[in-house]
Write a protein that holds these residues in place. Structure first.
Motif, PDB file in Angstrom:
ATOM      1  N   ALA A 157       0.713  -1.162  -0.016  1.00 26.70           N
ATOM      2  CA  ALA A 157       0.016   0.052   0.090  1.00 26.70           C
ATOM      3  C   ALA A 157       0.973   1.081  -0.020  1.00 26.70           C
ATOM      4  CB  ALA A 157      -0.960  -0.045   1.319  1.00 26.70           C
ATOM      5  N   ALA A 158       0.406   2.412  -0.318  1.00 24.76           N
ATOM      6  CA  ALA A 158       0.785   3.570  -0.365  1.00 24.76           C
ATOM      7  C   ALA A 158       1.257   3.785   1.129  1.00 24.76           C
ATOM      8  CB  ALA A 158      -0.032   4.771  -1.008  1.00 24.76           C
ATOM      9  N   ARG A 159       2.165   4.701   1.278  1.00 28.08           N
ATOM     10  CA  ARG A 159       2.553   5.166   2.708  1.00 28.08           C
ATOM     11  C   ARG A 159       1.095   6.012   3.553  1.00 28.08           C
ATOM     12  NH1 ARG A 159       6.469   3.288   6.215  1.00 28.08           N
ATOM     13  NH2 ARG A 159       6.426   4.847   7.932  1.00 28.08           N
ATOM     14  N   SER A 160       0.515   6.565   2.840  1.00 32.14           N
ATOM     15  CA  SER A 160      -0.614   7.222   3.438  1.00 32.14           C
ATOM     16  C   SER A 160      -1.617   6.219   3.888  1.00 32.14           C
ATOM     17  CB  SER A 160      -1.418   8.187   2.583  1.00 32.14           C
ATOM     18  OG  SER A 160      -1.602   7.485   1.493  1.00 32.14           O
ATOM     19  N   VAL A 161      -1.823   5.088   3.533  1.00 29.54           N
ATOM     20  CA  VAL A 161      -2.823   4.114   3.889  1.00 29.54           C
ATOM     21  C   VAL A 161      -2.588   3.437   5.231  1.00 29.54           C
ATOM     22  CG1 VAL A 161      -3.807   1.883   3.229  1.00 29.54           C
ATOM     23  CG2 VAL A 161      -3.216   3.511   1.533  1.00 29.54           C
ATOM     24  N   ARG A 162      -3.580   3.491   5.989  1.00 34.49           N
ATOM     25  CA  ARG A 162      -3.591   3.000   7.474  1.00 34.49           C
ATOM     26  C   ARG A 162      -3.911   1.536   7.160  1.00 34.49           C
ATOM     27  NH1 ARG A 162      -7.452   4.360  11.012  1.00 34.49           N
ATOM     28  NH2 ARG A 162      -5.910   3.365  12.745  1.00 34.49           N
ATOM     29  N   VAL A 163      -2.762   0.475   7.012  1.00 37.90           N
ATOM     30  CA  VAL A 163      -3.083  -0.641   6.700  1.00 37.90           C
ATOM     31  C   VAL A 163      -3.678  -1.443   7.954  1.00 37.90           C
ATOM     32  CG1 VAL A 163      -1.216  -0.802   5.171  1.00 37.90           C
ATOM     33  CG2 VAL A 163      -0.789  -1.430   7.416  1.00 37.90           C
ATOM     34  N   GLN A 164      -3.697  -1.103   8.999  1.00 41.42           N
ATOM     35  CA  GLN A 164      -3.983  -2.060  10.309  1.00 41.42           C
ATOM     36  C   GLN A 164      -5.689  -2.110  10.253  1.00 41.42           C
ATOM     37  OE1 GLN A 164      -1.763   0.362  10.719  1.00 41.42           O
ATOM     38  NE2 GLN A 164      -0.225  -0.804  11.756  1.00 41.42           N
ATOM     39  N   PRO A 165      -6.359  -1.270  10.063  1.00 43.76           N
ATOM     40  CA  PRO A 165      -8.085  -1.391   9.738  1.00 43.76           C
ATOM     41  C   PRO A 165      -8.072  -2.161   8.794  1.00 43.76           C
ATOM     42  CG  PRO A 165      -7.557   0.827  10.302  1.00 43.76           C
ATOM     43  CD  PRO A 165      -6.401   0.253   9.887  1.00 43.76           C
ATOM     44  N   LEU A 166      -7.428  -2.155   7.439  1.00 41.46           N
ATOM     45  CA  LEU A 166      -7.650  -2.903   6.358  1.00 41.46           C
ATOM     46  C   LEU A 166      -7.601  -4.357   6.753  1.00 41.46           C
ATOM     47  CD1 LEU A 166      -6.213  -0.916   3.383  1.00 41.46           C
ATOM     48  CD2 LEU A 166      -8.482  -1.504   3.786  1.00 41.46           C
ATOM     49  N   VAL A 167      -6.246  -4.670   7.231  1.00 44.42           N
ATOM     50  CA  VAL A 167      -6.070  -6.048   7.634  1.00 44.42           C
ATOM     51  C   VAL A 167      -7.040  -6.632   8.611  1.00 44.42           C
ATOM     52  CG1 VAL A 167      -4.517  -7.592   8.474  1.00 44.42           C
ATOM     53  CG2 VAL A 167      -3.676  -5.792   6.920  1.00 44.42           C
ATOM     54  N   ARG A 168      -7.224  -5.836   9.477  1.00 42.83           N
ATOM     55  CA  ARG A 168      -8.236  -6.366  10.637  1.00 42.83           C
ATOM     56  C   ARG A 168      -9.688  -7.013   9.909  1.00 42.83           C
ATOM     57  NH1 ARG A 168      -7.550  -5.918  15.984  1.00 42.83           N
ATOM     58  NH2 ARG A 168      -6.300  -4.005  15.372  1.00 42.83           N
ATOM     59  N   ALA A 169     -10.318  -5.819   9.159  1.00 36.96           N
ATOM     60  CA  ALA A 169     -11.353  -6.246   8.285  1.00 36.96           C
ATOM     61  C   ALA A 169     -11.242  -7.481   7.482  1.00 36.96           C
ATOM     62  CB  ALA A 169     -11.924  -4.945   7.628  1.00 36.96           C
ATOM     63  N   TRP A 170     -10.245  -7.353   6.756  1.00 36.41           N
ATOM     64  CA  TRP A 170      -9.960  -8.494   5.864  1.00 36.41           C
ATOM     65  C   TRP A 170      -9.987  -9.818   6.520  1.00 36.41           C
ATOM     66  CZ3 TRP A 170      -4.399  -9.056   3.049  1.00 36.41           C
ATOM     67  CH2 TRP A 170      -4.435 -10.082   2.196  1.00 36.41           C
ATOM     68  N   LEU A 171      -9.292 -10.079   7.568  1.00 37.25           N
ATOM     69  CA  LEU A 171      -9.252 -11.266   8.226  1.00 37.25           C
ATOM     70  C   LEU A 171     -10.761 -11.730   8.808  1.00 37.25           C
ATOM     71  CD1 LEU A 171      -6.129 -10.626  10.560  1.00 37.25           C
ATOM     72  CD2 LEU A 171      -6.611 -12.349   8.558  1.00 37.25           C
ATOM     73  N   GLU A 172     -11.517 -10.779   9.180  1.00 31.51           N
ATOM     74  CA  GLU A 172     -12.915 -10.866   9.631  1.00 31.51           C
ATOM     75  C   GLU A 172     -13.865 -11.411   8.602  1.00 31.51           C
ATOM     76  OE1 GLU A 172     -14.176  -7.190  11.348  1.00 31.51           O
ATOM     77  OE2 GLU A 172     -12.898  -7.593  13.387  1.00 31.51           O
ATOM     78  N   ALA A 173     -13.456 -10.799   7.182  1.00 30.53           N
ATOM     79  CA  ALA A 173     -14.149 -11.112   6.140  1.00 30.53           C
ATOM     80  C   ALA A 173     -14.062 -12.609   5.744  1.00 30.53           C
ATOM     81  CB  ALA A 173     -13.942 -10.255   4.992  1.00 30.53           C
ATOM     82  N   ALA A 174     -12.799 -13.071   6.081  1.00 30.60           N
ATOM     83  CA  ALA A 174     -12.268 -14.300   5.555  1.00 30.60           C
ATOM     84  C   ALA A 174     -12.606 -15.486   6.373  1.00 30.60           C
ATOM     85  CB  ALA A 174     -10.700 -14.418   5.346  1.00 30.60           C
ATOM     86  N   ALA A 175     -13.141 -15.072   7.610  1.00 30.59           N
ATOM     87  CA  ALA A 175     -13.261 -15.912   8.577  1.00 30.59           C
ATOM     88  C   ALA A 175     -14.704 -16.703   8.307  1.00 30.59           C
ATOM     89  CB  ALA A 175     -13.522 -15.246  10.207  1.00 30.59           C
ATOM     90  N   PRO A 176     -14.937 -17.952   9.052  1.00 29.41           N
ATOM     91  CA  PRO A 176     -13.926 -18.791   9.771  1.00 29.41           C
ATOM     92  C   PRO A 176     -13.013 -19.476   8.685  1.00 29.41           C
ATOM     93  CG  PRO A 176     -15.924 -19.968   9.522  1.00 29.41           C
ATOM     94  CD  PRO A 176     -16.231 -18.521   9.102  1.00 29.41           C
ATOM     95  N   LEU A 177     -11.786 -19.715   9.325  1.00 24.75           N
ATOM     96  CA  LEU A 177     -10.604 -20.426   8.464  1.00 24.75           C
ATOM     97  C   LEU A 177     -10.822 -22.044   8.916  1.00 24.75           C
ATOM     98  CD1 LEU A 177      -7.786 -18.057   8.733  1.00 24.75           C
ATOM     99  CD2 LEU A 177      -9.372 -18.328   6.867  1.00 24.75           C
ATOM    100  N   PRO A 178     -10.416 -22.873   7.955  1.00 21.23           N
ATOM    101  CA  PRO A 178     -10.577 -24.383   8.284  1.00 21.23           C
ATOM    102  C   PRO A 178      -9.765 -24.576   9.486  1.00 21.23           C
ATOM    103  CG  PRO A 178      -9.712 -24.184   5.967  1.00 21.23           C
ATOM    104  CD  PRO A 178      -9.729 -22.574   6.331  1.00 21.23           C
ATOM    105  N   PRO A 179     -10.302 -25.490  10.330  1.00 21.72           N
ATOM    106  CA  PRO A 179      -9.988 -25.943  11.529  1.00 21.72           C
ATOM    107  C   PRO A 179      -8.272 -26.096  11.336  1.00 21.72           C
ATOM    108  CG  PRO A 179     -11.793 -27.113  11.143  1.00 21.72           C
ATOM    109  CD  PRO A 179     -11.447 -26.483  10.029  1.00 21.72           C
ATOM    110  N   GLY A 180      -7.394 -25.740  12.283  1.00 23.69           N
ATOM    111  CA  GLY A 180      -6.033 -26.377  12.355  1.00 23.69           C
ATOM    112  C   GLY A 180      -5.095 -25.123  11.385  1.00 23.69           C
TER     113      GLY A 180
END
Length: 760
Positions: free
Chosen positions: A724-747
């Motif tokens: 991402a560009a330097r101006s982008v706050r990546v932490q909220p993006l990644v947090r939302a990304w992980l929530e959207a992909a949940a749930p992941l396979p067990p293990g």
């Protein structure tokens, strides 16, 4: 990753309705467990005053009891009768506000659960308990006639010694009192049993050496004195970051010692971070020479009991100076006044396991939270630090000359394409050589002058690969996608990732051919074998992390080198920096291209820094130094910059390349590493993350793809990289990304690495 407010702890019975608390206050307690939010607990009414933020308390969690830290007021969103009570207030100082701020900031930045970060600050649980009391003995009577004991000379002496014991000193043990009186310990214990001495429980904390900031130091050169004035001035003010940049041998340590002296004179504590345990070998001696007392060490090789004592000494403000590895940043300093990050560019400051944080960057965060100065010292500062200094965010203090009139070494490249190593005779059989003729000639001349040589090869063991001449089988780790490294001295093959070990086989495990296994490539052990054959009269020493098992072993080797008891040192990066060897005039880099392979973002920068540092070991005193770099690519920008001694040119080119690619520090990177025992589940999880990847301007997601090290400790691994560009706050993006992909396979687990340094 767990998020959200955990208002009350799970899996435990609440307090009985109305039985204890009434309108009792509640507090939020953060626990060293992998969750983000603190839990709410009720404060018992007899706790007066109520615990303040930072207080360490014991609380129930499910069916067990945990130690936590009061983080603030409770959330008030759970009925009082459901809250469980605090159990105990621990008799240790509260966790400082600046350390709590660092924990919160580190968790938010790295996306690690805050409780997991807190665990690093509570890494020595036994330190939260007071030391076990010992038994001392005080005089109960003044004359043995007051007891039924027979008055012997030994008893009279022991009783007199007890009566004369200084009142301000803790009562002596039986052994101490017996030693003072010149009698046996049994005499003291007999007096106690007869009522002449009173046993007294004594709780003592180990004494900590106290450095003297007024202790005379060395005479500084005009350049050093000017730099020291700047750092002393910074130490008198609040938060600031200063880059102390100086060529190797310029005396950076003596300069930042002056800032430390200023801080100690204010009665405040100092933290010095070093990237390698080997660097702590002689640093304490230099410190003691300057301040008249040793510093307090902190690293993973210390015995558990010593770590407990040090943690308590820091927390109670009795440890004025701590020198340690990156984990020392999470010690509970109550009055920290200065942080020094030595060799600030070093990649060892980035923790890869657990919480992936960079201690250099977190030191700046800790300093800002505490309103104190931080000094970043290096001969080859990182590109990020250089750009911060040029932009005015960091102050810059430079040392451009070596101390004492020593000159920088001359540096030459040896083109291995034109001057290839020639085979040497190994018991009548020609053997592969790894030393080119120009380097061999220089070594012979150095030995003739009774001077020392350092051969640098950043590869442990004997050979990085073993294969079968008969069938071509390569010996690989069963747990990792990596070749087994031969360690011939120990007669074993070893994985440097998971530490799997296998006795060196006599037959090929694939085709059973005898005597068919061949070592491919050199490690320091193989290089030592060649050097011993070519220079049989030379005294050799091999220095690597598996031969130097701790600071004591490293200090012993350094002392031998300084005393001239070693002619040729063959070492890895543990010998590359921080050492001053007056007789070392030749440095030979056996494989200067080694660090440039692999596609690492910082490969060129790391190689430049490492080779510049190792070159700096040559010619540190009045004798001129010479450096030879063996390379197959002398036209590479790194080799050209080293040969021309032109760091500015290299940094400018590196910055231009990274900016064109929008790579750090001109862009942001976040790595997501998907891992699990089931390869198909890992692939499925990677695809799910790929489908839900953020779609935003100035954001690009690469992958999923198998990691270069596709299997590690039996875990299959796939990677995705958010750019991402330097101006982008990546932490909220990644947090939302992980929530959207949940749930992941067990293990399957996903590790997030913000600002990755490693790309394996």
């Amino acid at each position: 990753m767990t998020s959200g407010r955990a208002s009350s702890p799970p899996d435990g019975p609440p307090a009985p309705p109305g039985s204890l608390f009434g309108a009792a206050p509640r507090v939020a307690v953060r626990l060293p467990v992998p969750v983000d939010a603190p839990y709410d607990y009720a404060v018992p009414p007899d706790w007066d005053p109520p615990p303040q933020p930072g207080a360490l308390v014991r609380v129930p969690l499910g069916r067990r009891v945990e130690v936590g830290v009061v983080w603030g007021e409770g959330a008030a969103d759970v009925p009082e009768h459901k809250l469980r009570p605090l159990l105990e207030r621990l008799a240790v100082p509260p966790m400082p506000a600046a350390l709590r701020a660092l924990i919160d900031w580190c968790a938010a930045y790295t996306l690690a659960p805050a409780g997991q970060v807190l665990r690093m600050a509570l890494s020595v649980p036994e330190a939260l308990e007071p030391p076990r009391p010992r038994t001392g003995y005080a005089a109960r009577v003044t004359d043995l006639s007051e007891t039924a004991l027979r008055a012997t000379d030994a008893r009279r002496k022991a009783l007199a010694a007890a009566a004369a014991w200084p009142p301000a000193a803790p009562p002596p043990t039986a052994a101490d009192l017996a030693r003072r009186a010149g009698v046996g310990p049994a005499v003291v214990k007999g007096l106690a049993e007869g009522g002449a001495l009173a046993p007294v429980p004594v709780v003592e904390e180990p004494a900590v050496p106290q450095p003297d900031p007024r202790h005379p130091g060395p005479t500084l050169s005009p350049d050093q004195a000017h730099a020291a004035d700047a750092l002393r001035d910074a130490a008198r003010r609040g938060f600031s970051v200063t880059l102390l940049e100086g060529v190797t041998g310029s005396g950076k340590t003596e300069v930042y010692f002056e800032a430390m002296a200023e801080t100690l004179a204010q009665g405040r504590q100092v933290l010095v971070l070093l990237p390698e345990i080997a660097l702590t070998a002689r640093w304490p001696e230099r410190f003691q020479a300057r301040f008249g007392a040793p510093p307090v060490p902190w690293h993973s090789d210390l015995p558990r009991a010593q770590r407990r004592d040090i943690w308590r000494a820091v927390a109670f403000g009795r440890a004025p100076v701590v020198v340690g590895a990156r984990s020392a940043l999470f010690l509970p300093f109550p009055d920290l006044g200065l942080i020094v990050v030595d060799e600030e560019h070093d990649g060892a400051y980035k923790q890869e396991d657990g919480v992936p944080y960079n201690a250099r960057d977190m030191a700046v965060v800790r300093a800002r939270a505490g309103g104190l100065p931080v000094v970043l010292a290096s001969a080859t500062p990182s590109l990020e630090t250089v750009l911060n200094a040029r932009a005015g965010r960091y102050a810059h203090v430079g040392l451009s000359r070596r101390h004492g009139g020593a000159e920088m070494p001359t540096l030459e490249t040896v083109d291995l394409r034109a001057q290839a190593p020639e085979k040497w005779d190994r018991q009548g059989v020609p053997a592969q050589s790894f030393l080119a003729p120009p380097l061999l000639d220089a070594m012979a001349a150095t030995l003739a002058r009774r001077e020392q040589t350092l051969l640098f090869l950043n590869r442990r063991g004997y050979a990085p690969l073993t294969l079968c001449r008969a069938c071509g089988h390569r010996l690989q780790c069963p747990n990792c996608a990596a070749w087994l490294v031969e360690h011939r001295q120990r007669r074993e093959l070893r994985c440097h990732h998971c530490d799997f070990r296998l006795p060196l086989p006599e037959r090929c495990p694939a085709c059973d051919a005898p005597d068919a296994l061949a070592a491919c490539g050199p490690g320091v052990e193989r290089l030592a074998e060649e050097v011993a054959a070519r220079f049989p009269a030379a005294r050799l020493a091999v220095a690597a992390s598996d031969t130097l098992t701790g600071p004591t072993a490293a200090a012993a080797l350094v002392e031998r080198i300084e005393q001239g008891a070693v002619d040729i040192v063959i070492g890895t990066q543990v010998m590359a920096k921080g050492h001053h060897f007056p007789l070392m005039t030749l440095v030979g880099v056996v494989d200067a291209d080694l660090g440039l392979a692999g596609g690492d973002l910082r490969a060129a920068e790391r190689t430049f820094q490492l080779l510049h540092q190792v070159a700096g070991r040559a010619g540190r005193a009045q004798r001129p130094g010479r450096v030879l770099l063996q390379t197959c690519d002398p036209d590479h920008p790194v080799m050209q910059a080293l040969a021309a001694d032109d760091a500015e040119r290299f940094l400018a080119l590196e910055a231009e390349t990274r900016q064109a690619l929008r790579m750090p520090p001109f862009g942001r990177l976040v790595a997501l590493i998907v891992s699990g025992l089931d390869e198909q589940a890992v692939i499925a999880a990677g695809k799910a993350l790929g489908r839900t990847a953020p779609q935003a301007e100035d954001v690009e997601v690469l992958g999923p793809a198998p990691a270069p090290l596709a299997v590690l400790r039996r875990q299959h691994r796939h990677r995705l990289l958010l750019k991402a560009a330097r101006s982008v706050r990546v932490q909220p993006l990644v947090r939302a990304w992980l929530e959207a992909a949940a749930p992941l396979p067990p293990g399957v687990r996903v590790k997030v690495d913000v600002d990755p340094y490693g790309f394996l």
